[in-house]
Design an enzyme around this catalytic site. Structure first.
Site: not given
Ligand code: FAD
Length: 511
Positions: A13-14, A43, A46, A48-49, A113, A229, A275, A334, A358, A369, A375
């Site tokens: 649910g990201g 998510s 994040a 930056g944006g 950035e 990072h 970096r 990271h 991701e 990346r 995002l």
């Molecule tokens: C501190 C930080 C800053 C960042 N800043 C930026 C930025 O500025 N810009 C940018 O583009 N990216 C940024 N990133 C990277 C970006 O946030 C992530 O790559 C992106 O949010 C990933 O989205 P996602 O939906 O794939 O995963 P997530 O948002 O991590 O969501 C994953 C989901 O899967 C669920 N899940 C995990 N395992 C299981 C399982 N076994 N069963 C069921 N559910 C599960 C989790 O609970 C969660 O709900 C940043 C990352 C971090 C950590």
């Protein structure tokens, strides 16, 4: 109890998962998450944006060019251009859901950035983009009649039959395992940062999705590429808070325990080197027992609390006052560029399984990346998957689920900790054959000793990263081998492997 499962299951649910669920409306979907959808996703964090060419002076072509450069020779150029071209439409989708992106007189006011040749980062109130986007989507999802939330379920394994994915097995909060059957599953489980001792990622980002897909037979790509990072605050807080790069921009220096400014010996740009170079310098100093500290006393000093309140609060919570003391730092896992291979529609190599965010490897990130492209990739591919599933030719099996069974025990925390230490030491910022071989041996031992599916999944993803790193005998992007420090033209291509191949590579190394 028999749970009524809807036709499409989204695991995670990201941003990728929730955006896909909204784009699929009014088709019925269920979103399965270990906790509530208000937490546990990277998510939210994040800062930056979202990267998107929204200014008249910019273009998707330039955005794609920057993406190619950052990816160090192995970005899929067609995918990168396609993603850059769709960016504006996805930003418009987010706006239509109510995301309050920074604008002036209706026009975007993006910021710049590192490694972007233009101001291209669409933000929300400085550094709150992730939280603002997610809070907006969570509210929309909760209000959507087509979306069922299965909160409190952690997926453990994909179920297969007749050569395709037919469902998944998940562990509920009640400790019971339950099978959900569906012929259309979207993997959106995020990254792998928590496989490392120091990470910026939430606990849930431990590579479970990657392992489940690999175990079911899916092809994995570019698993060796993990972005670190360079300046996480190493004060025993897990996940580690970040000391923002702008502190170095403001003149903060990096020193070892004796006060020596070692980055100046490594690169003419010292702390302002790219970096990867800073991360390697910090890693090497720590590995040599000299430690690494960010010293902002002379340049920021008494203004620290006012100018960097978030970092200041994190430091104080760990017992360090950055006004008067250097901040202990370490490189933190990271972002994972690798993942489950998908085509341009988000389809994996397994029928019935799509992947976005991701956990996926679409070819857009290559070996490194470009900031804020993740995002963007998540929303672009989530939308493509929704479109692909919207095709009338897609058949979904009737909903069904199986009764529950017990999942006994919890993962052995000692083994989890050991795995994370092994990854940080031997599969981290600086790698070589001896360390990677040592890691492969330890991971296989931990996997064999694991009695819990969660730890077995962590170990398998760790093995995939390690085997891919053993195979890539060169240094490229985020992957650095001290025994092969140069990039090799002949190796300028993506890497692909299956679970079977990863095991064979590890066993060969151990001979
Ligand atoms: C501190 C930080 C800053 C960042 N800043 C930026 C930025 O500025 N810009 C940018 O583009 N990216 C940024 N990133 C990277 C970006 O946030 C992530 O790559 C992106 O949010 C990933 O989205 P996602 O939906 O794939 O995963 P997530 O948002 O991590 O969501 C994953 C989901 O899967 C669920 N899940 C995990 N395992 C299981 C399982 N076994 N069963 C069921 N559910 C599960 C989790 O609970 C969660 O709900 C940043 C990352 C971090 C950590």
């Amino acid at each position: 109890m028999v749970t009524q499962a809807p036709p499409i299951l989204i695991v995670g649910g990201g941003l990728a998962g929730l955006f896909c669920a909204l784009k699929l409306a009014p088709r019925r979907v269920a979103v399965l998450t270990p906790g509530s959808i208000d937490e546990g996703a990277a998510s939210f964090w994040a800062q930056g944006g979202v990267a998107a060419a929204v200014l008249d002076t910019d273009s998707p072509e330039r955005h794609a060019e920057d993406t190619l450069k950052a990816g160090a020779g192995i970005v899929d150029a067609e995918v990168a251009l396609g993603v850059a071209r769709e960016a504006r439409a996805r930003i418009d989708d987010l706006l239509s859901y109510g995301v309050p992106f920074d604008r002036a007189d209706g026009a975007f006011t993006p910021s710049r950035e590192a490694a972007h040749s233009e101001r291209r980062i669409v933000r929300v109130k400085g550094d709150t983009a992730g939280r603002a986007i997610m809070e907006t989507l969570v509210a929309r999802v909760r209000a959507a009649p087509s979306i069922e939330l299965l909160e409190g379920y952690s997926a453990r394994e994909l179920l297969t039959g007749d050569g395709r994915v037919i469902g998944l097995r998940a562990s509920g909060r009640d400790g019971l395992l339950r099978d959900f059957f569906s012929s259309a599953i979207v993997l959106a489980t995020g990254g792998i940062g928590h496989l490392y001792r120091v990470t910026t990622n939430p606990r849930e980002a431990c590579g479970a999705g990657l392992a489940m897909a690999a175990r079911a037979g899916a092809l994995i790509a570019d698993a060796e590429f993990v972005q670190f990072h360079p300046t996480a605050i190493d004060i025993g807080v897990d996940p580690a808070p970040l000391a923002t790069e702008s502190l170095r921009g403001e003149g903060a220096i990096i020193v070892d325990r004796s006060g020596h400014r070692f980055m100046a010996d490594i690169d003419p740009a010292a702390e302002l080197a790219p970096r990867d170079i800073v991360a390697r310098g910090v890693f090497a100093s720590i590995a040599a027992g000299r430690g690494a500290f960010l010293d902002a006393r002379a340049t920021v000093g008494a203004e620290f609390p006012a100018r960097f309140p978030t970092v200041y609060a994190s430091c104080l919570a760990g017992g360090v006052d950055p006004v008067t003391a250097p901040i202990p730092i370490a490189p933190a896992a990271h972002y994972h560029m690798g993942g489950v291979v998908t085509d341009a529609r988000g389809r994996t190599s397994l029928a019935g399984l799509w992947a976005a965010g991701e956990v996926a490897s679409t070819g857009v990130h290559g070996a490194n990346r470009l900031a804020s492209n993740s995002l963007l990739e998540a929303v672009v591919f989530a939308a493509r998957i929704a479109k692909d599933m919207g095709e009338p030719s897609l058949e979904t099996a009737p909903p069904s689920s199986a009764p529950a069974r017990d999942e006994t025990g919890a993962p052995d925390q000692g083994l989890v900790d050991e795995l994370r230490d092994v990854m940080a030491r031997d599969v981290g910022v600086i790698r070589d054959r001896a360390g990677l071989t040592r890691a492969a041996r330890a991971i296989l031992r931990i996997e064999a000793a694991a009695t819990h599916a969660h730890l077995r999944n962590m170990a398998l993803t760790a093995l995939l990263v390690t085997s891919a790193a053993l195979t890539r005998r060169e240094s490229r992007g985020a992957h650095f081998r001290s025994d092969f420090p140069q990039a090799e033209d002949a190796l300028a291509h993506r890497s692909y492997l299956t679970e079977t191949q990863a095991r064979a590579i590890a066993e060969e190394a151990l001979k």
